[in-house]
Design a protein around this motif. Structure first.
Motif, PDB file in Angstrom:
ATOM      1  N   GLY A  52       0.807  -1.219   0.000  1.00  0.00           N
ATOM      2  CA  GLY A  52       0.000   0.000   0.000  1.00  0.00           C
ATOM      3  C   GLY A  52       0.832   1.256   0.000  1.00  0.00           C
ATOM      4  O   GLY A  52       0.361   2.305   0.436  1.00  0.00           O
ATOM      5  N   ALA A  53       2.086   1.169  -0.461  1.00  0.00           N
ATOM      6  CA  ALA A  53       2.924   2.372  -0.524  1.00  0.00           C
ATOM      7  C   ALA A  53       2.236   3.413  -1.405  1.00  0.00           C
ATOM      8  O   ALA A  53       1.646   3.077  -2.434  1.00  0.00           O
ATOM      9  CB  ALA A  53       4.303   2.023  -1.066  1.00  0.00           C
ATOM     10  N   GLU A  54       2.323   4.658  -0.977  1.00  0.00           N
ATOM     11  CA  GLU A  54       1.541   5.713  -1.635  1.00  0.00           C
ATOM     12  C   GLU A  54       1.791   5.808  -3.130  1.00  0.00           C
ATOM     13  O   GLU A  54       0.868   6.060  -3.899  1.00  0.00           O
ATOM     14  CB  GLU A  54       1.852   7.066  -0.991  1.00  0.00           C
ATOM     15  CG  GLU A  54       1.010   7.336   0.227  1.00  0.00           C
ATOM     16  CD  GLU A  54       1.173   8.761   0.733  1.00  0.00           C
ATOM     17  OE1 GLU A  54       0.935   8.967   1.910  1.00  0.00           O
ATOM     18  OE2 GLU A  54       1.538   9.647  -0.066  1.00  0.00           O
ATOM     19  N   ASP A  55       3.038   5.599  -3.531  1.00  0.00           N
ATOM     20  CA  ASP A  55       3.324   5.728  -4.963  1.00  0.00           C
ATOM     21  C   ASP A  55       2.556   4.706  -5.784  1.00  0.00           C
ATOM     22  O   ASP A  55       2.044   4.999  -6.862  1.00  0.00           O
ATOM     23  CB  ASP A  55       4.838   5.623  -5.232  1.00  0.00           C
ATOM     24  CG  ASP A  55       5.390   4.260  -4.867  1.00  0.00           C
ATOM     25  OD1 ASP A  55       4.828   3.621  -3.949  1.00  0.00           O
ATOM     26  OD2 ASP A  55       6.379   3.838  -5.483  1.00  0.00           O
ATOM     27  N   ASP A  56       2.427   3.505  -5.236  1.00  0.00           N
ATOM     28  CA  ASP A  56       1.711   2.464  -5.972  1.00  0.00           C
ATOM     29  C   ASP A  56       0.212   2.732  -6.006  1.00  0.00           C
ATOM     30  O   ASP A  56      -0.446   2.514  -7.025  1.00  0.00           O
ATOM     31  CB  ASP A  56       1.977   1.091  -5.345  1.00  0.00           C
ATOM     32  CG  ASP A  56       3.402   0.625  -5.603  1.00  0.00           C
ATOM     33  OD1 ASP A  56       4.011   1.122  -6.571  1.00  0.00           O
ATOM     34  OD2 ASP A  56       3.899  -0.211  -4.848  1.00  0.00           O
ATOM     35  N   VAL A  57      -0.312   3.219  -4.877  1.00  0.00           N
ATOM     36  CA  VAL A  57      -1.744   3.525  -4.829  1.00  0.00           C
ATOM     37  C   VAL A  57      -2.061   4.634  -5.835  1.00  0.00           C
ATOM     38  O   VAL A  57      -3.019   4.530  -6.620  1.00  0.00           O
ATOM     39  CB  VAL A  57      -2.177   3.946  -3.407  1.00  0.00           C
ATOM     40  CG1 VAL A  57      -3.659   4.289  -3.385  1.00  0.00           C
ATOM     41  CG2 VAL A  57      -1.880   2.844  -2.402  1.00  0.00           C
ATOM     42  N   ILE A  58      -1.251   5.672  -5.824  1.00  0.00           N
ATOM     43  CA  ILE A  58      -1.474   6.798  -6.746  1.00  0.00           C
ATOM     44  C   ILE A  58      -1.356   6.337  -8.193  1.00  0.00           C
ATOM     45  O   ILE A  58      -2.193   6.673  -9.038  1.00  0.00           O
ATOM     46  CB  ILE A  58      -0.475   7.945  -6.440  1.00  0.00           C
ATOM     47  CG1 ILE A  58      -0.834   8.574  -5.092  1.00  0.00           C
ATOM     48  CG2 ILE A  58      -0.484   8.991  -7.550  1.00  0.00           C
ATOM     49  CD1 ILE A  58       0.229   9.518  -4.551  1.00  0.00           C
ATOM     50  N   LYS A  59      -0.323   5.536  -8.461  1.00  0.00           N
ATOM     51  CA  LYS A  59      -0.146   5.018  -9.831  1.00  0.00           C
ATOM     52  C   LYS A  59      -1.380   4.245 -10.291  1.00  0.00           C
ATOM     53  O   LYS A  59      -1.860   4.416 -11.418  1.00  0.00           O
ATOM     54  CB  LYS A  59       1.061   4.059  -9.865  1.00  0.00           C
ATOM     55  CG  LYS A  59       2.347   4.670 -10.375  1.00  0.00           C
ATOM     56  CD  LYS A  59       3.514   3.724 -10.188  1.00  0.00           C
ATOM     57  CE  LYS A  59       3.523   2.570 -11.173  1.00  0.00           C
ATOM     58  NZ  LYS A  59       4.720   1.713 -11.003  1.00  0.00           N
ATOM     59  N   ALA A  60      -1.886   3.405  -9.399  1.00  0.00           N
ATOM     60  CA  ALA A  60      -3.026   2.558  -9.769  1.00  0.00           C
ATOM     61  C   ALA A  60      -4.278   3.403  -9.996  1.00  0.00           C
ATOM     62  O   ALA A  60      -5.010   3.188 -10.976  1.00  0.00           O
ATOM     63  CB  ALA A  60      -3.265   1.517  -8.684  1.00  0.00           C
TER      64      ALA A  60
END
Lengths: 170, 151
Positions: free
Chosen positions: B114-122
């Motif tokens: 759930g790292a923010e970069d991955d959430v934002i990317k998704a």
């Protein structure tokens, strides 16, 4: 990264991992999990025979293993799949160990994101009979012992900072 | 993780098969699951079947795309793991959203990271929602219900 940062990053990582184990196993099994011991050692302390492992790369490099005995591995696999243990196949205990270490390290990555310790995660591997479980002369392993309602399992952590993993010859 | 839970982006339109209803009177749907862990596929299928829907299972992103094309008129929602062999969930999400036939499908990313970069990317790539593993069955059911309610 300076020396002080390098000295603290791995203990912080290990602490975050231990916390992720407690939270992840509690959610999966519904049972309270307690961390009993964290120490550094050369040898895998366990005669357990189900091992899930995952590699990381980035600001930290190395491998993290979760080691269950077969009985606990099957219980965890059944919890993951929302089924009875009777419904499991022969390899489901191993697969469960791989999925659990994947979830633990993914959660740890999330915890460490804000601290700037960013790393990538490999696909998990599953093995039996310690074939992939650490058993080397490397005394940088952290051996973390957990108790899940009286059943013991271990996390074996063999990681270095990127700098220490690739020392300069100069 | 808190960032993911704060997100409340339920904007997509699910393709519910009219005429076929679940027990509570809503549309019956096929949900495609892309997940490399057979245990997790079994768990997700169990939750979805209790909601009255059916699943199509895929072992990775490439398998998911192939099964989506094969069942293009039937699938109403997609659940993607992120960390999978052959093609990961993020790549599969990009391909789904780039395809005119499937871009409308709601996509739930269900992953341990759930790292923010991955959430934002998704989310920027078009994911409808993001659920962090491990999740309780009721949390997955609630998330699916919310997506279906909005769609």
């Amino acid at each position: 990264m300076n020396k002080t940062q390098k000295d603290t990053i791995i203990p912080k990582f290990v602490e975050a991992l231990a916390q992720s184990v407690i939270e992840t196993i509690k959610t999966i099994s519904g049972k309270i999990v307690v961390c009993r011991d964290i120490r550094r050692a050369k040898i895998n302390p366990s005669n357990a025979n189900i091992c899930g492992s995952i590699s990381i790369s980035g600001s930290l490099n190395g491998e993290i293993n979760i080691v269950f005995d077969e009985k606990l591995a099957n219980k965890m696999a059944a919890n993951l799949a929302l089924c009875d243990e009777d419904a499991l196949g022969d390899h489901d205990g191993r697969e469960g160990a791989g999925e659990i270490i994947n979830q633990i390290v993914g959660n740890t990555r999330t915890k460490l994101w804000n601290l700037g310790n960013r790393f990538e995660i490999s696909l998990p591997k599953q093995e039996t009979k310690n074939s992939q479980c650490p058993d080397s002369e490397n005394d940088d392993h952290y051996i973390i012992k957990f108790d899940c309602s009286g059943e013991i399992f271990y996390l074996v952590v063999d990681v270095q900072t990127s700098q220490s993993a690739c020392p300069s010859n100069s | 993780m808190t960032f993911a839970h704060q997100l409340n982006l339920w904007g997509a339109n699910a393709d519910i098969n009219e005429g076929e209803k679940t027990k509570d009177g809503r549309g019956y749907m096929k949900i495609l699951i892309a997940e490399d862990s057979a245990l997790m596929r079994r768990a997700i299928t169990s939750v979805i079947s209790k909601l009255g829907h059916e699943t199509i299972e895929a072992e990775n992103g490439a398998d998911a795309l192939a099964k989506l094309r094969k069942n293009s008129q039937k699938v109403g929602m997609v659940i993607l793991d992120w960390n999978m062999p052959v093609m990961d969930g993020y790549q599969a999400l990009l391909k789904i959203k780039a395809d005119d036939d499937f871009a409308h499908l709601p996509v739930l990313m269900a992953t341990s990271d759930g790292a923010e970069d991955d959430v934002i990317k998704a989310i920027q790539a078009g994911a409808t929602s993001y659920l962090i593993k491990p999740f309780k069955p009721e949390d997955l059911a609630e998330r699916i219900e919310k997506i279906l309610k909005i769609s």
